[in-house]
Design a protein around this motif. Structure first.
Motif, short mmCIF file in Angstrom:
data_model
loop_
_atom_site.label_atom_id
_atom_site.label_comp_id
_atom_site.label_asym_id
_atom_site.label_seq_id
_atom_site.Cartn_x
_atom_site.Cartn_y
_atom_site.Cartn_z
N ASN A 169 0.89 -1.28 -0.08
CA ASN A 169 -0.06 0.11 -0.12
C ASN A 169 1.10 1.18 0.24
OD1 ASN A 169 -2.21 1.76 0.10
ND2 ASN A 169 -2.16 1.69 2.40
N MET A 222 -10.47 -2.64 -3.23
CA MET A 222 -9.64 -2.61 -2.27
C MET A 222 -10.39 -2.79 -0.93
SD MET A 222 -5.92 -0.90 -3.32
CE MET A 222 -4.79 -1.89 -4.30
N GLU A 237 -12.32 -5.70 -0.65
CA GLU A 237 -11.64 -6.94 -0.40
C GLU A 237 -10.92 -7.09 1.28
OE1 GLU A 237 -7.70 -8.98 -2.47
OE2 GLU A 237 -7.44 -7.05 -1.94
N GLU A 238 -10.86 -5.86 1.79
CA GLU A 238 -10.46 -5.69 3.31
C GLU A 238 -11.68 -5.98 4.17
OE1 GLU A 238 -8.26 -5.07 6.63
OE2 GLU A 238 -7.54 -5.55 4.42
N GLN A 239 -12.77 -5.80 3.53
CA GLN A 239 -14.18 -6.03 4.49
C GLN A 239 -14.12 -7.62 4.52
OE1 GLN A 239 -17.25 -3.85 2.75
NE2 GLN A 239 -16.53 -2.13 3.75
N ARG A 288 -11.97 -9.96 3.95
CA ARG A 288 -10.89 -10.55 4.62
C ARG A 288 -11.16 -10.62 6.35
NH1 ARG A 288 -6.67 -9.24 7.63
NH2 ARG A 288 -7.17 -6.94 7.80
#
Length: 768
Positions: free
Chosen positions: A478, A575, A578-580, A582
């Motif tokens: 990042n 992104m 995707e983080e959520q 994960r």
């Protein structure tokens, strides 16, 4: 990058008309030279353009200026007149000095120590000022100059002072004020009018300041063209549509870049002239007080004052005015032929050799062509009006004069309708691009519940809107870039996906990692013919994700920023999703179960098939674990970056089987050189990396290099090949801890490797 010349072109905002025309001229020259053209569209250094100074993260665009290097560009042209027009000379020079050590040419601006191609400021600005004095009898004339540190502004200021003196007109200091080349120069204009309430006219050093100052005149109740005369410089795209239309000086950026780039070889070998200037011409409209086109002046310019003179000479002048440098473009060749046929038919009509139907037929061929793609409607009207007037002046038959008027009236109607059609086509093209990216975004969000981001789907369909090919590069990790940071471009990027005429492709893991300097030239880019490519940053706020590289024609440059903006927003959103996802997964299962059940983290997913070492994913996972392990905190460690020498030579000369053998031997050499507990990975085609805990950092770098060299000699003796199996190494030492950024360590080790690689290349010339 092969034998074809690679030309780099640093520009500002692609959406600016001046810049887009400059790119078209550059591409035309690149075609003539059979050279590759790489366009780097940043924005501005110093104070930003008045139309975009409120964009908080505009500095992110300039990240592309770090991408040209000595290894991917042969010569660099910098449109400094726009990039640095709001910056002081010292800042402009610092900007140029920091660019790669290759031949550099400045355009539309001069900086000591660099060759330049500029406009003829003095004569161009002088023509506009003399027009006010001689044609409109203006006596009291003020000047809104550009920044005092800007060389172009100073040249126009000097021309103003000299011409006023030559015509015995007063030029006191209070009649000269200084703006900043932006629309926000209104205060300078207000001061000029406050100090000089009885001015006849005002000259502006550029169109943008005149545009902003129209509001100042309006607030004071001054009718431009009547109460106050106005003239300017640049002939920007908005000048003709101002109310009233702005009298200005035509400065063709396409001609500027075309002439500059045609001399690329001379600039490279040092035989080109240090300074070259391009002619400028007065574009007379209503703001100066003229109620109609200066047809008499155009007759002189086109050699039409005497219709009995050489018509070929007149046609040549008309073509130069209409098409400029594009008269040599293969796409415009047929159109210029149609125009010549029309002019010849019209001249023959005037002498009685042809009838009006033949002239109308020749004009229809022009109207049915793409002439308005290369020629502005205003210019075409100017040519037609001048031809009509010159023709009628040569006729004595009243009936034929009336027939000529009727014929040209129809020509004006046809061109007006054609112009509306062109606008509609352009709007349709933009709508098509918007529709594509919006549809893609919607479809991607429906896929968002799947693990990972489908980068290949993000760029699918770009070929259908004019891009010959597109390449999506992402940074590892990042990457944040704040206004206070000194931008440092990562040495490597990941090619996540690309699209060409054969469809969308996603490279396998071992092929994704590439040196950043090879974003224009790698195994996925077809280099059979010359190309024009542009690179655009992908970012939202302070988050900089990577770059989108497009292979395209300059006529499609207008779509680049639109596509990049939408890509950036989509990547940011995906992104976050995707983080959520994960976090949800972590809440559902323990880390142990996730590690056991998730196939992406299985041994096979983390192992390089060819060498048996860890692949990039596996190396990063285990190296990070060791670095962050509380028991290792404060311990000395190294990252050893290794790059095999001459793999391309081995593949080309001995075949890919030998190339694979050599890669396996490098893996074996590194395995023998390090301990069983050290983490070794193959992270690219011929690139390896090692993490190891060590004792004394001061001595370890040379120790490991010596050990690798000894083992490498033994392996070569045992292999008995007709080529050496060798590797270049860069070693970076550090202390383990939570704050360590592994990607920064990889970059540091890679920089040291690059130094060793360069030294080998200079020594024997065979290393790549």
């Amino acid at each position: 990058m092969g034998k074809r010349l690679n030309i780099g072109f640093l520009v500002d905002n692609l959406d600016n008309y001046f810049t887009s025309q400059a790119c078209k001229g550059a591409e035309l020259a690149a075609h003539m030279l059979d050279a590759n053209l790489y366009i780097f569209p940043g924005h501005y250094i110093g104070k930003p353009d008045g139309r975009s100074e409120d964009i908080e993260y505009e500095y992110q665009y300039n990240s592309v200026f770090s991408l040209p290097t000595e290894n991917n560009i042969d010569i660099l042209y910098v449109l400094l007149g726009t990039i640095g027009s709001r910056a002081e000379l010292q800042l402009q020079k610092e900007f140029l000095d920091k660019l790669p050590d290759i031949p550099k040419v400045t355009l539309f601006a001069e900086v000591d120590g660099y060759p330049s191609v500029t406009f003829d400021n003095k004569n161009g600005f002088g023509r506009a000022l003399l027009h006010l004095i001689e044609k409109h009898n203006a006596k009291k004339i003020g000047l809104v100059s550009g920044p005092e540190t800007n060389r172009d502004a100073r040249e126009r200021l000097n021309a103003f002072v000299e011409i006023m003196a030559a015509n015995n007109l007063e030029c006191p200091a209070e009649r000269i004020v200084y703006g900043d080349f932006t629309e926000g120069s209104c205060k300078a204009t207000e001061k000029l009018l406050n100090d000089n309430p009885d001015l006849d006219a005002v000259m502006f050093a550029n169109d943008l300041m005149a545009l902003g100052s129209y509001k100042v005149f309006e607030k004071r109740g001054l009718v431009i063209g009547k109460d106050i005369l106005v003239a300017s410089f640049d002939d920007d795209d908005f000048a003709a549509s101002m109310t009233p239309p702005l009298t200005t000086v035509e400065a063709s950026s396409a001609e500027l870049t075309y002439k500059a780039m045609l001399n690329a070889e001379e600039y490279i070998n040092g035989s080109a002239a240090g300074k070259v200037s391009v002619d400028t011409f007065l574009v007379q409209r209503n703001s100066c007080g003229c109620s109609r086109l200066d047809i008499d002046g155009l007759k002189i310019r086109f050699n039409l004052s005497d219709m009995s003179s050489d018509s070929d000479d007149s046609i040549g002048s008309l073509k130069k005015y209409l098409f400029g440098v594009f008269s040599g473009d293969s796409q415009a060749l047929k159109i210029t032929e149609y125009f010549e046929e029309f002019c010849s038919s019209y001249f023959a009509f005037l002498t009685g050799e042809k009838n009006c139907e033949e002239v109308e037929s020749a004009f229809r061929r022009i109207a049915d062509s793409d002439i308005l793609t290369f020629v502005g409607t205003e210019r075409l009207f100017n040519v037609l009006q001048t031809l009509q007037s010159a023709g009628e002046d040569s006729l004595s038959d009243d009936k034929k004069i009336i027939r000529t008027e009727s014929m040209f009236s129809e020509f004006y109607r046809i061109i007006s309708l054609k112009g509306l059609s062109i606008v509609s086509t352009h709007m349709g093209s933009r709508d098509k691009v918007s529709g594509l990216v919006n549809r893609q975004t919607g479809e991607i969000f429906t896929m968002s519940n799947r693990m990972g981001i489908h980068y290949d789907h993000l760029i699918e369909g770009l070929v259908s809107v004019g891009f010959e090919a597109s390449y999506l590069y992402m940074f590892q990790g990042n990457l944040k870039h704040t206004p206070q940071d000194k931008w440092r471009c990562p040495k490597s990027v990941l090619l996540m996906a690309y699209e060409d005429e054969e469809g969308v492709h996603k490279p396998i893991d071992e092929q994704m990692l590439l040196r950043t300097e090879r974003i224009f030239d790698n195994e996925f880019i077809n280099d059979d013919k010359r190309c024009t490519m542009t690179v655009f940053p992908l970012f939202v706020g302070e988050d900089l994700y990577g770059f989108i590289v497009n292979k395209l024609d300059s006529s499609d440059l207008v779509n680049v920023s639109l596509v990049a903006y939408q890509l950036s927003v989509s990547i940011k959103s995906l992104m976050l999703i995707e983080e959520q996802n994960r976090v949800k997964q972590e809440l559902q299962d323990s880390l142990e179960k996730f590690m056991r059940d998730n196939s992406l983290l299985s041994k096979e997913a983390k192992q390089d098939e060819l060498t048996g070492l860890y692949n990039r994913r596996g190396f990063l996972e285990y190296a990070r674990k060791s670095i962050n392990d509380p028991s290792n905190r404060g311990k000395n460690a190294i990252i050893c970056y290794a790059d095999m020498d001459n793999l391309k030579m081995i593949n080309d000369k001995f075949g890919h089987d030998d190339g694979d053998f050599a890669i396996r031997e490098i893996a074996s050499i590194l395995t023998d050189a390090f301990r069983n507990g050290d983490i070794i990975g193959r992270i690219g085609g011929d690139e390896f990396v090692v993490f190891a805990l060590v004792g004394d950092l001061a001595e370890y770098e040379q120790t490991i290099k010596d050990r690798i060299n000894r083992i490498m000699i033994k392996h070569n003796e045992y292999a008995g090949k007709d080529y050496p199996i060798e590797v270049s190494v860069g070693v970076c030492g550090f202390e383990c801890g939570d704050s360590v950024d592994i990607f920064e360590l990889l970059d540091q080790a890679d920089e040291k490797l690059y130094v060793e690689k360069t030294a080998k290349k200079r020594l024997n010339g065979s290393y790549r």
